[in-house]
Motif scaffolding. Structure first.
Motif, PDB file in Angstrom:
ATOM      1  N   TRP A 239       0.813  -1.229   0.000  1.00 23.47           N
ATOM      2  CA  TRP A 239       0.000   0.000   0.000  1.00 23.47           C
ATOM      3  C   TRP A 239       0.843   1.274   0.000  1.00 23.47           C
ATOM      4  CZ3 TRP A 239       1.110  -3.424   3.732  1.00 23.47           C
ATOM      5  CH2 TRP A 239       1.838  -2.948   4.828  1.00 23.47           C
ATOM      6  N   ARG A 240       2.170   1.131  -0.036  1.00 25.57           N
ATOM      7  CA  ARG A 240       3.012   2.325   0.012  1.00 25.57           C
ATOM      8  C   ARG A 240       3.119   3.017  -1.338  1.00 25.57           C
ATOM      9  NH1 ARG A 240       5.078  -1.772   3.169  1.00 25.57           N
ATOM     10  NH2 ARG A 240       5.468  -1.296   5.360  1.00 25.57           N
ATOM     11  N   ILE A 241       2.376   2.517  -2.311  1.00 21.25           N
ATOM     12  CA  ILE A 241       2.404   3.080  -3.659  1.00 21.25           C
ATOM     13  C   ILE A 241       0.963   3.078  -4.202  1.00 21.25           C
ATOM     14  CG2 ILE A 241       2.945   0.788  -4.634  1.00 21.25           C
ATOM     15  CD1 ILE A 241       4.680   2.218  -6.744  1.00 21.25           C
ATOM     16  N   TRP A 242       0.609   4.084  -5.050  1.00 20.05           N
ATOM     17  CA  TRP A 242      -0.699   4.045  -5.726  1.00 20.05           C
ATOM     18  C   TRP A 242      -0.731   2.822  -6.614  1.00 20.05           C
ATOM     19  CZ3 TRP A 242      -4.128   7.271  -3.834  1.00 20.05           C
ATOM     20  CH2 TRP A 242      -3.750   8.548  -3.395  1.00 20.05           C
ATOM     21  N   ILE A 243      -1.882   2.144  -6.642  1.00 22.70           N
ATOM     22  CA  ILE A 243      -1.959   0.898  -7.419  1.00 22.70           C
ATOM     23  C   ILE A 243      -1.725   1.138  -8.916  1.00 22.70           C
ATOM     24  CG2 ILE A 243      -4.514   0.955  -7.632  1.00 22.70           C
ATOM     25  CD1 ILE A 243      -2.802  -2.327  -6.975  1.00 22.70           C
ATOM     26  N   ASP A 244      -2.241   2.254  -9.443  1.00 20.16           N
ATOM     27  CA  ASP A 244      -2.052   2.492 -10.887  1.00 20.16           C
ATOM     28  C   ASP A 244      -0.608   2.850 -11.204  1.00 20.16           C
ATOM     29  OD1 ASP A 244      -2.874   4.666  -9.303  1.00 20.16           O
ATOM     30  OD2 ASP A 244      -3.411   5.872 -11.040  1.00 20.16           O
ATOM     31  N   ASP A 245       0.062   3.501 -10.239  1.00 19.51           N
ATOM     32  CA  ASP A 245       1.479   3.806 -10.410  1.00 19.51           C
ATOM     33  C   ASP A 245       2.292   2.496 -10.398  1.00 19.51           C
ATOM     34  OD1 ASP A 245       3.838   5.158 -10.578  1.00 19.51           O
ATOM     35  OD2 ASP A 245       3.802   5.966  -8.527  1.00 19.51           O
ATOM     36  N   ALA A 246       1.947   1.620  -9.450  1.00 24.45           N
ATOM     37  CA  ALA A 246       2.616   0.310  -9.380  1.00 24.45           C
ATOM     38  C   ALA A 246       2.421  -0.450 -10.692  1.00 24.45           C
ATOM     39  CB  ALA A 246       2.064  -0.515  -8.217  1.00 24.45           C
ATOM     40  N   TRP A 247       1.212  -0.362 -11.220  1.00 21.97           N
ATOM     41  CA  TRP A 247       0.901  -1.096 -12.457  1.00 21.97           C
ATOM     42  C   TRP A 247       1.749  -0.569 -13.621  1.00 21.97           C
ATOM     43  CZ3 TRP A 247      -4.850  -2.746 -13.613  1.00 21.97           C
ATOM     44  CH2 TRP A 247      -4.827  -3.864 -14.467  1.00 21.97           C
ATOM     45  N   SER A 248       1.862   0.760 -13.718  1.00 23.26           N
ATOM     46  CA  SER A 248       2.687   1.241 -14.840  1.00 23.26           C
ATOM     47  C   SER A 248       4.158   0.906 -14.640  1.00 23.26           C
ATOM     48  CB  SER A 248       2.464   2.728 -15.153  1.00 23.26           C
ATOM     49  OG  SER A 248       2.378   3.476 -13.996  1.00 23.26           O
ATOM     50  N   ARG A 249       4.616   0.881 -13.379  1.00 24.37           N
ATOM     51  CA  ARG A 249       6.018   0.478 -13.165  1.00 24.37           C
ATOM     52  C   ARG A 249       6.241  -1.002 -13.473  1.00 24.37           C
ATOM     53  NH1 ARG A 249       8.315   3.604  -7.815  1.00 24.37           N
ATOM     54  NH2 ARG A 249       6.962   5.442  -8.015  1.00 24.37           N
ATOM     55  N   ALA A 250       5.234  -1.829 -13.161  1.00 22.51           N
ATOM     56  CA  ALA A 250       5.358  -3.269 -13.441  1.00 22.51           C
ATOM     57  C   ALA A 250       5.233  -3.547 -14.936  1.00 22.51           C
ATOM     58  CB  ALA A 250       4.304  -4.050 -12.670  1.00 22.51           C
ATOM     59  N   GLY A 251       4.508  -2.680 -15.619  1.00 21.68           N
ATOM     60  CA  GLY A 251       4.321  -2.854 -17.060  1.00 21.68           C
ATOM     61  C   GLY A 251       2.904  -3.289 -17.384  1.00 21.68           C
ATOM     62  N   GLY A 252       2.357  -2.701 -18.428  1.00 24.54           N
ATOM     63  CA  GLY A 252       0.966  -2.948 -18.808  1.00 24.54           C
ATOM     64  C   GLY A 252       0.711  -4.362 -19.300  1.00 24.54           C
ATOM     65  N   ASP A 253       1.792  -5.095 -19.613  1.00 20.97           N
ATOM     66  CA  ASP A 253       1.622  -6.475 -20.091  1.00 20.97           C
ATOM     67  C   ASP A 253       1.476  -7.465 -18.938  1.00 20.97           C
ATOM     68  OD1 ASP A 253       4.270  -6.038 -19.241  1.00 20.97           O
ATOM     69  OD2 ASP A 253       5.073  -7.562 -20.595  1.00 20.97           O
ATOM     70  N   ARG A 254       1.528  -6.969 -17.682  1.00 26.44           N
ATOM     71  CA  ARG A 254       1.374  -7.855 -16.522  1.00 26.44           C
ATOM     72  C   ARG A 254       0.061  -7.561 -15.808  1.00 26.44           C
ATOM     73  NH1 ARG A 254       6.665  -9.697 -15.792  1.00 26.44           N
ATOM     74  NH2 ARG A 254       7.702  -8.942 -17.657  1.00 26.44           N
ATOM     75  N   GLY A 255      -0.356  -8.524 -14.992  1.00 32.21           N
ATOM     76  CA  GLY A 255      -1.438  -8.257 -14.063  1.00 32.21           C
ATOM     77  C   GLY A 255      -0.864  -7.569 -12.834  1.00 32.21           C
ATOM     78  N   ILE A 256      -1.729  -6.961 -12.027  1.00 31.81           N
ATOM     79  CA  ILE A 256      -1.277  -6.332 -10.787  1.00 31.81           C
ATOM     80  C   ILE A 256      -2.129  -6.872  -9.630  1.00 31.81           C
ATOM     81  CG2 ILE A 256      -2.789  -4.273 -10.850  1.00 31.81           C
ATOM     82  CD1 ILE A 256       0.901  -3.963 -10.040  1.00 31.81           C
ATOM     83  N   GLN A 257      -1.488  -7.087  -8.473  1.00 35.02           N
ATOM     84  CA  GLN A 257      -2.198  -7.583  -7.292  1.00 35.02           C
ATOM     85  C   GLN A 257      -2.012  -6.598  -6.149  1.00 35.02           C
ATOM     86  OE1 GLN A 257      -2.008 -11.842  -5.771  1.00 35.02           O
ATOM     87  NE2 GLN A 257      -0.624 -10.837  -4.334  1.00 35.02           N
ATOM     88  N   GLY A 258      -3.098  -6.219  -5.513  1.00 39.68           N
ATOM     89  CA  GLY A 258      -2.977  -5.358  -4.351  1.00 39.68           C
ATOM     90  C   GLY A 258      -4.218  -4.503  -4.175  1.00 39.68           C
ATOM     91  N   ASN A 259      -4.080  -3.490  -3.359  1.00 40.01           N
ATOM     92  CA  ASN A 259      -2.974  -3.229  -2.453  1.00 40.01           C
ATOM     93  C   ASN A 259      -3.462  -2.509  -1.191  1.00 40.01           C
ATOM     94  OD1 ASN A 259      -3.438  -0.632  -3.470  1.00 40.01           O
ATOM     95  ND2 ASN A 259      -1.256  -0.158  -3.701  1.00 40.01           N
ATOM     96  N   LEU A 260      -4.532  -3.041  -0.601  1.00 33.46           N
ATOM     97  CA  LEU A 260      -5.110  -2.418   0.597  1.00 33.46           C
ATOM     98  C   LEU A 260      -4.204  -2.665   1.814  1.00 33.46           C
ATOM     99  CD1 LEU A 260      -7.790  -0.942   1.528  1.00 33.46           C
ATOM    100  CD2 LEU A 260      -8.513  -3.185   2.373  1.00 33.46           C
ATOM    101  N   ASP A 261      -3.961  -1.606   2.578  1.00 32.48           N
ATOM    102  CA  ASP A 261      -3.208  -1.731   3.837  1.00 32.48           C
ATOM    103  C   ASP A 261      -4.008  -2.643   4.782  1.00 32.48           C
ATOM    104  OD1 ASP A 261      -2.036  -1.378   6.333  1.00 32.48           O
ATOM    105  OD2 ASP A 261      -1.805   0.803   6.105  1.00 32.48           O
ATOM    106  N   PRO A 262      -3.426  -3.746   5.259  1.00 34.55           N
ATOM    107  CA  PRO A 262      -4.172  -4.663   6.132  1.00 34.55           C
ATOM    108  C   PRO A 262      -4.713  -3.961   7.379  1.00 34.55           C
ATOM    109  CG  PRO A 262      -1.990  -5.567   5.647  1.00 34.55           C
ATOM    110  CD  PRO A 262      -2.064  -4.225   4.979  1.00 34.55           C
ATOM    111  N   ALA A 263      -4.056  -2.894   7.827  1.00 35.36           N
ATOM    112  CA  ALA A 263      -4.502  -2.167   9.018  1.00 35.36           C
ATOM    113  C   ALA A 263      -5.837  -1.462   8.776  1.00 35.36           C
ATOM    114  CB  ALA A 263      -3.438  -1.159   9.451  1.00 35.36           C
TER     115      ALA A 263
END
Ligand code: CP3
Length: 326
Positions: free
Chosen positions: A241-265
């Motif tokens: 959760w330390r990163i915006w999910i859409d930001d994480a997705w663009s860093r991982a690359g659009g050709d991948r899926g993304i998993q996350g990212n709610l802070d468990p707390a």
């Protein structure tokens, strides 16, 4: 992210009677615990009840889960001799109980939800092996990594080989997707990740891809490592959760899926807060295909079960998914 566990009364009732290792090593019990969240919540997959540290025991380390302290390995690996003494186990022999759990669970849930197998990634497992347990700084681990090149290489190679074989066997035993947990890799600089870790994780993902086994690559605190982790491999990249999910997705690359990212707390708060924070994540991915809604890390033991139940239902309603009847 720890679907099963102490937040569930069904789990605590079993846990009162058995030690944690005993639960992992008794396939009937491990299978029952794997299925508990499937019966209780509208989750879309089941994750094997086991632990990333079990293969370290099979490699020759003595593993204990100490109440209130977490995992402890009493004979850590800090020298070349100790690294060379590590075994590369045959999973059928020394981790057969995990494979049997997968077979039992698969028989029970086939057709309802997919079953996720998993293993620890080379860095996170090497970290536990060197530190002898959890660590904040991974100072001993980094010292071996920087100063004792041969020890690091032997340890990482043996862990990599063990994990690769184990994951292939898990897929053969019924896991339809496998997750590689590099939980503590976020303590590394991008430079060190690329030099000391990425080649090993990459070997595992290359082999899985070659065998056509879908894989999730998970870590925490990995914002600036996401492009390298993605390069190492994984069809889906996990983000905390330390990163915006859409930001994480663009860093991982659009050709991948993304998993996350709610802070468990967040799950410790009242429902309107949980709903707002979950909606925020869903709004940011805007229904784009390839998002697996999940917590950013392990669920906390004090989590109210009702929030978990409502969260699973909310995600389905929000995304218009028709979820399983149960
Ligand atoms: O999610 C699930 O239900 C699947 C089972 C699962 C467990 N461990 C069971 C477990 C999974 C996927 C894991 C992975 C795991 N184990 C990781 C990677 C994921 C992550 O959280 O980063 C790591 C780093 C471990 C190592 C580990 N195991 C620690 C640090 C601890 C102590 C944690 C604590 O809160 O006390 C464990 C014990 C453990 N493994 C528990 C469970 C349900 C706690 C159980 C108990 O005490 O009854």
């Amino acid at each position: 992210m720890r679907q099963a566990g102490r937040y569930m009364s069904e789990y605590r009732r079993i846990r009162e009677k058995y030690g944690l290792l005993e639960m992992f090593k008794t396939p009937e019990i491990a299978a029952e615990v794997t299925l508990q969240p499937i019966h209780a919540f509208a989750v879309d997959a089941a994750i094997l009840f086991a632990d990333i540290l079990l293969p370290l025991e099979a490699m020759g380390l003595s593993l204990e889960f100490v109440e209130g302290e977490g995992p402890v390995l009493r004979n850590p690996v800090r020298s070349l001799k100790e690294a060379e003494a590590l075994l590369i186990p045959d999973p059928e022999e020394s981790l057969g109980y995990v494979l049997e759990t997968l077979r039992l669970v698969r028989r029970e849930i086939d057709g309802k939800v997919p079953l996720i197998g998993f293993a620890g990634a080379p860095f996170t497992l090497a970290g536990y092996a060197i530190e002898g347990g959890g660590s904040r700084s991974f100072a001993l681990t980094k010292r071996v990594m920087y100063e004792h090149r041969e020890t690091w290489e032997v340890l990482m190679q043996r862990v990599t080989e063990t994990v690769t074989t184990f994951l292939l066997k898990q897929a053969a035993a019924g896991a339809q997707v496998v997750q590689l947990f590099d939980s503590w890799v976020g303590c590394l600089s991008p430079s060190d990740y690329g030099q000391y870790v990425q080649p090993y994780s990459q070997m595992i993902f290359n082999r899985l891809a070659h065998e056509g086994i879908p894989a999730i690559h998970f870590g925490t605190g990995t914002g600036d490592l996401l492009p390298s982790m993605s390069a190492a491999g994984g069809d889906v990249i996990g983000a905390d959760w330390r990163i915006w999910i859409d930001d994480a997705w663009s860093r991982a690359g659009g050709d991948r899926g993304i998993q996350g990212n709610l802070d468990p707390a967040v799950l410790l708060a009242s429902w309107p807060v949980v709903e707002k924070k979950a909606a925020e994540i869903l709004d940011r991915v805007r229904g784009r295909s390839g998002h697996i809604f999940n917590l950013g890390h392990g669920i906390l033991p004090q989590t109210p079960v009702d929030n978990v139940k409502r969260l699973a239902d909310f995600v389905h309603e929000h995304t218009g998914d028709s979820h399983r009847n149960h």
